[in-house]
Enzyme design. Structure first.
Site, PDB file in Angstrom:
ATOM      1  N   ARG A  10      77.838  93.973  86.433  1.00 55.56           N
ATOM      2  CA  ARG A  10      77.000  94.821  85.570  1.00 55.56           C
ATOM      3  C   ARG A  10      75.627  95.044  86.233  1.00 55.56           C
ATOM      4  NH1 ARG A  10      74.126  91.305  80.812  1.00 55.56           N
ATOM      5  NH2 ARG A  10      74.177  89.272  81.823  1.00 55.56           N
ATOM      6  N   GLU A  59      78.429 104.943  69.749  1.00 55.49           N
ATOM      7  CA  GLU A  59      79.118 105.199  71.013  1.00 55.49           C
ATOM      8  C   GLU A  59      79.898 106.515  71.009  1.00 55.49           C
ATOM      9  OE1 GLU A  59      78.271 100.877  70.718  1.00 55.49           O
ATOM     10  OE2 GLU A  59      79.186 102.348  69.361  1.00 55.49           O
ATOM     11  N   PHE A  84      83.411  98.762  73.066  1.00 57.09           N
ATOM     12  CA  PHE A  84      82.919  99.910  72.319  1.00 57.09           C
ATOM     13  C   PHE A  84      83.044 101.202  73.124  1.00 57.09           C
ATOM     14  CE2 PHE A  84      80.185  96.190  71.108  1.00 57.09           C
ATOM     15  CZ  PHE A  84      81.001  95.811  70.058  1.00 57.09           C
ATOM     16  N   HIS A 110      80.651  93.994  80.266  1.00 54.58           N
ATOM     17  CA  HIS A 110      81.041  92.909  79.359  1.00 54.58           C
ATOM     18  C   HIS A 110      82.522  92.989  78.978  1.00 54.58           C
ATOM     19  CE1 HIS A 110      76.709  92.836  79.175  1.00 54.58           C
ATOM     20  NE2 HIS A 110      76.725  91.700  78.500  1.00 54.58           N
ATOM     21  N   ASP A 118      80.519  85.561  73.006  1.00 53.39           N
ATOM     22  CA  ASP A 118      80.550  86.709  72.090  1.00 53.39           C
ATOM     23  C   ASP A 118      81.854  86.782  71.307  1.00 53.39           C
ATOM     24  OD1 ASP A 118      78.056  87.351  72.918  1.00 53.39           O
ATOM     25  OD2 ASP A 118      78.608  89.145  74.025  1.00 53.39           O
ATOM     26  N   ARG A 168      80.265  90.573  82.876  1.00 56.66           N
ATOM     27  CA  ARG A 168      79.030  89.879  82.527  1.00 56.66           C
ATOM     28  C   ARG A 168      78.793  88.667  83.426  1.00 56.66           C
ATOM     29  NH1 ARG A 168      78.320  86.625  76.788  1.00 56.66           N
ATOM     30  NH2 ARG A 168      76.120  86.047  76.999  1.00 56.66           N
TER      31      ARG A 168
END
Length: 313
Positions: A10, A59, A84, A110, A118, A168
């Site tokens: 990322r 999004e 998303f 991610h 998460d 991530r």
């Protein structure tokens, strides 16, 4: 021996966007869904604030805005977490980008189990399947910092929709500056004769480590990095399968609809050989430290070694 550098892809995404603009790509615009610090598009935003648009936690709207911008000659990179970007905005990606084949790039960060704490709601292990199913969509999952930056730049040059998947978790940088990424081309990292191990994303580093461990036990594994899942480098996959007679696929994605299925579809037509798929076995993830979760779900060098030893008996 030089210390191995670890970089999250990322970070590579944000860095590559900034470098593209600095190199004269004046038509790049970057969109984000209120996650610029996490997706690292903030790196671009700091230097080019007038070309960065925060679309908020919306999004689907972001993707539609990106589609519109692309019709004006701009090259939008729409950015969000993979869950998303590919999941929540799927309809807009399909109908507003895929169907008219617009020049929009989707930067999805991610992804996979390694999102860690998460938890299942954010651990997207279905995005390969979703994006592969859209006609004309290129799907790329780079393995390290150097490949990720080159993949972003290749996506910019490519005319059409591209889905880029980033992680991530910081991962080893094993490519050097001589490496050249090309959309649709795989990479033989190590030649071998006993079994082919095909991986992408952060699983490539695990496959490389597994190859070293297998060599100590007398098993000569061919290690292949397939960063572009679609279009798949079918010629390379089939040639390696023909040479070794056995194939193992490794991906931080569900075994349903991902790299393993793409490889199986190719080999069933071009070179039928036994295949073992290592991935997330049709289950949801859960919260926990990323490295512990990867081991728990079998996404580790140790599990690749165990599966390979059993496979080549």
């Amino acid at each position: 021996m030089a210390e191995v550098k670890n970089v999250a892809t990322r970070d590579s995404y944000g860095t590559a966007l900034k470098e593209l603009a600095a190199e004269g790509a004046d038509n790049i615009v970057v969109l984000d869904a209120d996650l610029s610090a996490a997706t690292k598009t903030g790196i671009f935003q700091k230097e080019y604030p007038e070309r960065h648009f925060n679309c908020g936690i919306a999004e689907a709207n972001m993707v539609s805005v990106a589609a519109g911008l692309s019709t004006m000659g701009l090259v939008p990179f729409a950015s969000s977490f993979a869950m998303f970007a590919s999941g929540r905005a799927f309809e807009q990606i399909r109908n507003s980008i895929g169907y008219p084949h617009l020049n929009v790039k989707i930067g999805a960060t991610h992804a996979g189990i390694s999102v860690g704490e998460d938890g299942a709601s954010h651990q997207c292990c279905e995005d390969f399947a979703l994006m592969r199913a859209i006609p004309g969509m290129v799907v790329i999952c780079p393995a390290d910092d150097i490949e990720a930056q080159q993949a972003v730049k290749a996506a910019y040059k490519y005319e059409g929709p591209v889905y880029l998947r980033f992680g991530r978790l910081a991962v080893p940088v094993f490519h050097d500056e001589s490496y050249k990424f090309e959309i649709g081309k795989g990479e033989v990292i190590k030649e071998g004769k006993d079994v082919t191990i095909i991986a992408n994303g952060l699983m490539v580093a695990e496959a490389i480590e597994a190859g070293k461990m297998l060599a100590a036990d007398g098993i000569d594994a061919e290690i292949i990095n397939i960063a572009t899942i679609k279009p798949l480098d079918e010629a390379l996959v089939a040639a390696s399968a023909k040479k070794t007679g056995r194939v193992i696929t490794v991906e931080e994605h569900s075994i349903v609809g991902g790299l393993g299925e793409a490889v199986c579809a190719c080999l069933s037509e071009k070179c039928p050989v036994p295949v073992k798929r290592i991935g997330v076995n049709d289950v949801f993830g859960h919260s926990g430290p990323a490295k512990d979760l990867l081991k728990q779900f079998g996404l580790s060098a140790e599990n690749i070694v165990c599966v390979t030893k059993e496979f080549v008996k």
